[in-house]
Motif scaffolding. Structure first.
Motif, short mmCIF file in Angstrom:
data_model
loop_
_atom_site.label_atom_id
_atom_site.label_comp_id
_atom_site.label_asym_id
_atom_site.label_seq_id
_atom_site.Cartn_x
_atom_site.Cartn_y
_atom_site.Cartn_z
N ASN A 66 23.28 37.35 -30.94
CA ASN A 66 22.47 38.38 -31.59
C ASN A 66 21.30 38.80 -30.71
N SER A 67 21.12 38.10 -29.60
CA SER A 67 20.02 38.41 -28.68
C SER A 67 20.32 39.69 -27.92
N PRO A 68 19.27 40.44 -27.60
CA PRO A 68 19.50 41.63 -26.77
C PRO A 68 19.91 41.21 -25.37
N GLN A 69 20.68 42.05 -24.71
CA GLN A 69 21.10 41.73 -23.35
C GLN A 69 19.90 41.71 -22.42
N ARG A 70 19.94 40.76 -21.48
CA ARG A 70 18.86 40.66 -20.50
C ARG A 70 19.19 41.56 -19.32
N ASP A 71 18.15 42.14 -18.77
CA ASP A 71 18.31 43.02 -17.62
C ASP A 71 18.28 42.17 -16.35
N ARG A 72 19.31 42.29 -15.56
CA ARG A 72 19.45 41.48 -14.36
C ARG A 72 18.28 41.69 -13.39
N LYS A 73 17.84 42.92 -13.23
CA LYS A 73 16.73 43.21 -12.30
C LYS A 73 15.43 42.56 -12.75
N ILE A 74 15.17 42.58 -14.04
CA ILE A 74 13.96 41.96 -14.57
C ILE A 74 14.02 40.45 -14.38
N GLU A 75 15.17 39.84 -14.63
CA GLU A 75 15.31 38.40 -14.46
C GLU A 75 15.15 37.98 -13.00
N ILE A 76 15.64 38.80 -12.08
CA ILE A 76 15.48 38.52 -10.65
C ILE A 76 14.00 38.56 -10.28
N GLU A 77 13.28 39.53 -10.79
CA GLU A 77 11.84 39.65 -10.51
C GLU A 77 11.08 38.46 -11.10
N ARG A 78 11.43 38.04 -12.30
CA ARG A 78 10.79 36.87 -12.91
C ARG A 78 11.04 35.62 -12.07
N ALA A 79 12.25 35.46 -11.57
CA ALA A 79 12.58 34.31 -10.72
C ALA A 79 11.79 34.36 -9.42
N ARG A 80 11.62 35.55 -8.86
CA ARG A 80 10.85 35.69 -7.63
C ARG A 80 9.40 35.29 -7.86
N ILE A 81 8.83 35.72 -8.99
CA ILE A 81 7.44 35.37 -9.32
C ILE A 81 7.29 33.86 -9.50
N ARG A 82 8.26 33.24 -10.20
CA ARG A 82 8.21 31.78 -10.36
C ARG A 82 8.28 31.08 -9.01
N SER A 83 9.10 31.59 -8.12
CA SER A 83 9.25 31.00 -6.80
C SER A 83 7.95 31.10 -6.00
N VAL A 84 7.29 32.26 -6.07
CA VAL A 84 6.01 32.43 -5.37
C VAL A 84 4.97 31.47 -5.92
N LYS A 85 4.93 31.32 -7.25
CA LYS A 85 3.97 30.39 -7.86
C LYS A 85 4.25 28.96 -7.41
N ARG A 86 5.52 28.61 -7.30
CA ARG A 86 5.89 27.24 -6.97
C ARG A 86 5.76 26.93 -5.48
N PHE A 87 6.22 27.86 -4.64
CA PHE A 87 6.30 27.58 -3.20
C PHE A 87 5.34 28.42 -2.35
N GLY A 88 4.67 29.39 -2.96
CA GLY A 88 3.79 30.27 -2.19
C GLY A 88 4.58 31.46 -1.66
N PRO A 89 3.88 32.46 -1.12
CA PRO A 89 4.57 33.65 -0.64
C PRO A 89 5.40 33.34 0.60
N ARG A 90 6.49 34.08 0.75
CA ARG A 90 7.35 33.92 1.93
C ARG A 90 6.64 34.51 3.14
N GLU A 91 6.76 33.82 4.23
CA GLU A 91 6.18 34.34 5.47
C GLU A 91 7.28 35.02 6.27
N SER A 92 6.96 36.19 6.78
CA SER A 92 7.97 36.94 7.55
C SER A 92 7.96 36.56 9.00
#
Length: 92
Positions: A66-92
């Motif tokens: 019954n849950s609304p479908q999750r948007d793949r792009k939004i979930e990817i962005e949330r995962a990226r934010i969690r990763s930055v919080k956990r590991f810091g920003p990626r260095e190029s």
């Protein structure tokens, strides 16, 4: 090894055959302990991947929610934010 298996249910757009097959391959690798099976085990390994893929496709096609479908792009962005919080920003 198995950490790469992502949730595939209830996304817009739905999971592709390639995503389901990749998750199945990771699952069989985890169960068997092989990333690449020997020649003697290759047929059994490939059969297991095919059977797990079929079971996963059947599961995903029959699940309901019954849950609304999750948007793949939004979930990817949330995962990226969690990763930055956990590991810091990626260095190029």
């Amino acid at each position: 090894m198995c950490r790469n298996i992502k949730t595939l249910f209830n996304f817009d757009p739905p999971a592709t055959e390639d995503e389901i097959q990749a998750a199945s391959l990771q699952f069989v690798r985890k169960l068997s302990g092989f990333t690449q099976p020997s020649k003697a085990n290759e047929a059994a390994f490939q059969l297991a991947v095919q059977e797990v893929t079929a079971a996963a496709e059947k599961l995903l096609s029959t699940l309901v929610t019954n849950s609304p479908q999750r948007d793949r792009k939004i979930e990817i962005e949330r995962a990226r934010i969690r990763s930055v919080k956990r590991f810091g920003p990626r260095e190029s």
